[in-house]
Every structure is written in C-alpha cells, then in structure tokens.
Design a protein around this motif. Structure first.
Motif, short mmCIF file in Angstrom:
data_model
loop_
_atom_site.label_atom_id
_atom_site.label_comp_id
_atom_site.label_asym_id
_atom_site.label_seq_id
_atom_site.Cartn_x
_atom_site.Cartn_y
_atom_site.Cartn_z
N GLU A 1 6.54 9.24 -10.07
CA GLU A 1 5.13 9.61 -10.19
C GLU A 1 4.70 10.60 -9.11
O GLU A 1 3.52 10.91 -8.99
N GLY A 2 5.66 11.06 -8.30
CA GLY A 2 5.34 12.04 -7.28
C GLY A 2 4.90 11.47 -5.95
O GLY A 2 4.44 12.19 -5.07
N VAL A 3 5.06 10.17 -5.78
CA VAL A 3 4.67 9.52 -4.53
C VAL A 3 5.86 9.58 -3.57
O VAL A 3 7.00 9.35 -3.96
N SER A 4 5.59 9.88 -2.31
CA SER A 4 6.64 9.87 -1.29
C SER A 4 6.05 9.36 0.01
O SER A 4 4.83 9.23 0.16
N GLY A 5 6.93 9.06 0.95
CA GLY A 5 6.48 8.56 2.24
C GLY A 5 6.11 7.09 2.18
O GLY A 5 6.50 6.35 1.28
N LYS A 6 5.33 6.68 3.18
CA LYS A 6 4.93 5.27 3.29
C LYS A 6 3.66 5.02 2.49
O LYS A 6 2.69 5.75 2.61
N VAL A 7 3.71 3.99 1.67
CA VAL A 7 2.58 3.61 0.81
C VAL A 7 2.22 2.17 1.12
O VAL A 7 3.10 1.32 1.27
N ARG A 8 0.92 1.90 1.19
CA ARG A 8 0.47 0.51 1.39
C ARG A 8 0.20 -0.08 0.01
O ARG A 8 -0.62 0.44 -0.74
N VAL A 9 0.88 -1.17 -0.31
CA VAL A 9 0.74 -1.81 -1.61
C VAL A 9 0.18 -3.22 -1.44
O VAL A 9 0.28 -3.81 -0.37
N ARG A 10 -0.40 -3.72 -2.53
CA ARG A 10 -0.96 -5.08 -2.56
C ARG A 10 -0.51 -5.77 -3.83
O ARG A 10 -0.38 -5.14 -4.87
N ALA A 11 -0.35 -7.07 -3.75
CA ALA A 11 -0.18 -7.87 -4.96
C ALA A 11 -1.57 -8.00 -5.58
O ALA A 11 -2.56 -8.20 -4.88
N CYS A 12 -1.64 -7.87 -6.89
CA CYS A 12 -2.91 -7.97 -7.60
C CYS A 12 -2.71 -8.92 -8.78
O CYS A 12 -1.83 -8.70 -9.61
N PHE A 13 -3.51 -9.95 -8.81
CA PHE A 13 -3.47 -10.91 -9.91
C PHE A 13 -4.84 -10.90 -10.57
O PHE A 13 -5.86 -10.83 -9.90
N ARG A 14 -4.87 -10.93 -11.91
CA ARG A 14 -6.14 -10.99 -12.64
C ARG A 14 -6.19 -12.27 -13.44
O ARG A 14 -5.19 -12.70 -14.01
N ASP A 15 -7.41 -12.85 -13.50
CA ASP A 15 -7.56 -14.06 -14.30
C ASP A 15 -8.12 -13.68 -15.68
O ASP A 15 -8.38 -12.52 -15.97
N ALA A 16 -8.28 -14.69 -16.51
CA ALA A 16 -8.67 -14.45 -17.90
C ALA A 16 -10.07 -13.87 -18.05
O ALA A 16 -10.37 -13.26 -19.08
N ILE A 17 -10.92 -14.03 -17.05
CA ILE A 17 -12.27 -13.47 -17.16
C ILE A 17 -12.43 -12.17 -16.39
O ILE A 17 -13.53 -11.67 -16.23
N SER B 1 -3.86 -9.27 -2.39
CA SER B 1 -3.23 -9.69 -1.15
C SER B 1 -3.57 -8.70 -0.04
O SER B 1 -4.19 -7.66 -0.28
N LYS B 2 -3.15 -9.02 1.17
CA LYS B 2 -3.21 -8.04 2.25
C LYS B 2 -2.20 -6.94 1.94
O LYS B 2 -1.29 -7.14 1.14
N LYS B 3 -2.33 -5.81 2.61
CA LYS B 3 -1.46 -4.67 2.33
C LYS B 3 -0.09 -4.83 2.98
O LYS B 3 0.03 -5.39 4.05
N LEU B 4 0.92 -4.31 2.28
CA LEU B 4 2.29 -4.26 2.78
C LEU B 4 2.74 -2.81 2.73
O LEU B 4 2.55 -2.13 1.71
N LYS B 5 3.33 -2.32 3.80
CA LYS B 5 3.79 -0.93 3.85
C LYS B 5 5.18 -0.82 3.24
O LYS B 5 6.10 -1.54 3.63
N VAL B 6 5.34 0.10 2.27
CA VAL B 6 6.62 0.36 1.63
C VAL B 6 6.94 1.83 1.82
O VAL B 6 6.13 2.70 1.50
N ASP B 7 8.13 2.13 2.34
CA ASP B 7 8.57 3.51 2.52
C ASP B 7 9.34 3.93 1.27
O ASP B 7 10.49 3.53 1.08
#
Length: 161
Positions: free
Chosen positions: A122-138, A144-150
């Motif tokens: 998708e053209g992303v490079s370098g360090k990216v901060r990611v989060r776990a995201c959960f959605r409920d039925a409504i 989550s807190k951010k995690l750095k991924v290179d």
C-alpha cells in the motif's frame, strides 16, 4: 459561647452533602456497570508448537472487564486513519463474530511479515504505530495502545537480504 442551633445546622448540611456525594457515586458505579468495558491489547511475539516457535506474530487480545457479555463483530488492526480488515478471518482462540462473556478474553494473531508486506504493497514504509481494534455488534470500537512496527525491517524484501 457556641450557639448549638448553628452547630446542628452545620452538621445537618455536612451530612446532606455527604449523602449527595454518595448518591452521585452510586449512580456513577451503576451506570458504569451497564456499559461494556472491554480492554484491547496488541504486542508482538511468538506462538509455541511444543519445542518449536512460530515466525514473529502480531498478537491481539480483547478482555471483557465489565459485567455484561458483548458480541464482538470485527477484529482489525488500525494505523493512522486506515484499518487492516481480515476478510477471510484471523487465526485466534475464537471465530469472529463471537460472544465474549464477562471476565473472559480472546486472542488473535497474524504473521508480522505478512502484515508488513501488505502495508508495503500500500506504499507504507518506515515505522508505523498500529493498534488492535475490536468492534462490537452495535458499532462501538475498542482500541489498544499503540505498538510501533518497522515495515522496512519486517517486510519479506528486508528479511530476504
């Protein structure tokens, strides 16, 4: 000399204020217990297969710290204003969608190399901060807190060289 009627008025006022404070606190506790309280986490690590270790994984966890069960309808990884959605599903201890009872948790994982590769496509490079995201039925989201991924470090091209 101290006027006893003034002292009794002051004590009555203090008791009334304390009663009001206690009522407001009880209302807050009762309202809080009726709302879902989910805690999301993300980390990197390995799965174990006996003495063997898996390749590096992104590990996602959702725990229900509330009093009511919650229907989880989606597990995603969010970064910036984007989300990685697992159309074909994600490996884990439960199949999505699932009901998460009070006091229980569920874990999910995806290979870190595959995730970095998809970001790189998708053209992303370098360090990216990611989060776990959960959605409920409504439609509520639990992040989550951010995690750095290179991305450069974990993409297949980087690991091949």
């Amino acid at each position: 000399m101290i006027d006893l009627s003034n002292v009794s008025d002051i004590i009555t006022a203090l008791v009334a204020i304390a009663g009001l404070g206690l009522s407001i606190y009880n209302l807050y506790i009762n309202r809080r217990d009726k709302k879902p309280r989910l805690v999301a986490k993300i980390s990197n690590g390995f799965l174990t297969y006996g003495p063997e270790l898996s390749p590096p994984m992104l590990l996602l966890e959702i725990a229900n710290a509330g009093e009511k069960k919650v229907m989880i309808s989606a597990v995603e990884i969010a970064w910036r204003k984007h989300k990685a959605v697992f159309i074909k599903g994600i490996d884990g201890t439960r199949d999505v969608p699932f009901e998460l009872p009070a006091g229980e948790s569920a874990n999910f994982w995806t290979p870190l190399e595959d995730f970095a590769s998809s970001l790189e496509e998708e053209g992303v490079s370098g360090k990216v901060r990611v989060r776990a995201c959960f959605r409920d039925a409504i439609g509520n989201q639990y992040l989550s807190k951010k995690l750095k991924v290179d991305v450069n470090e974990w993409s297949p091209r980087a690991t091949a060289s």
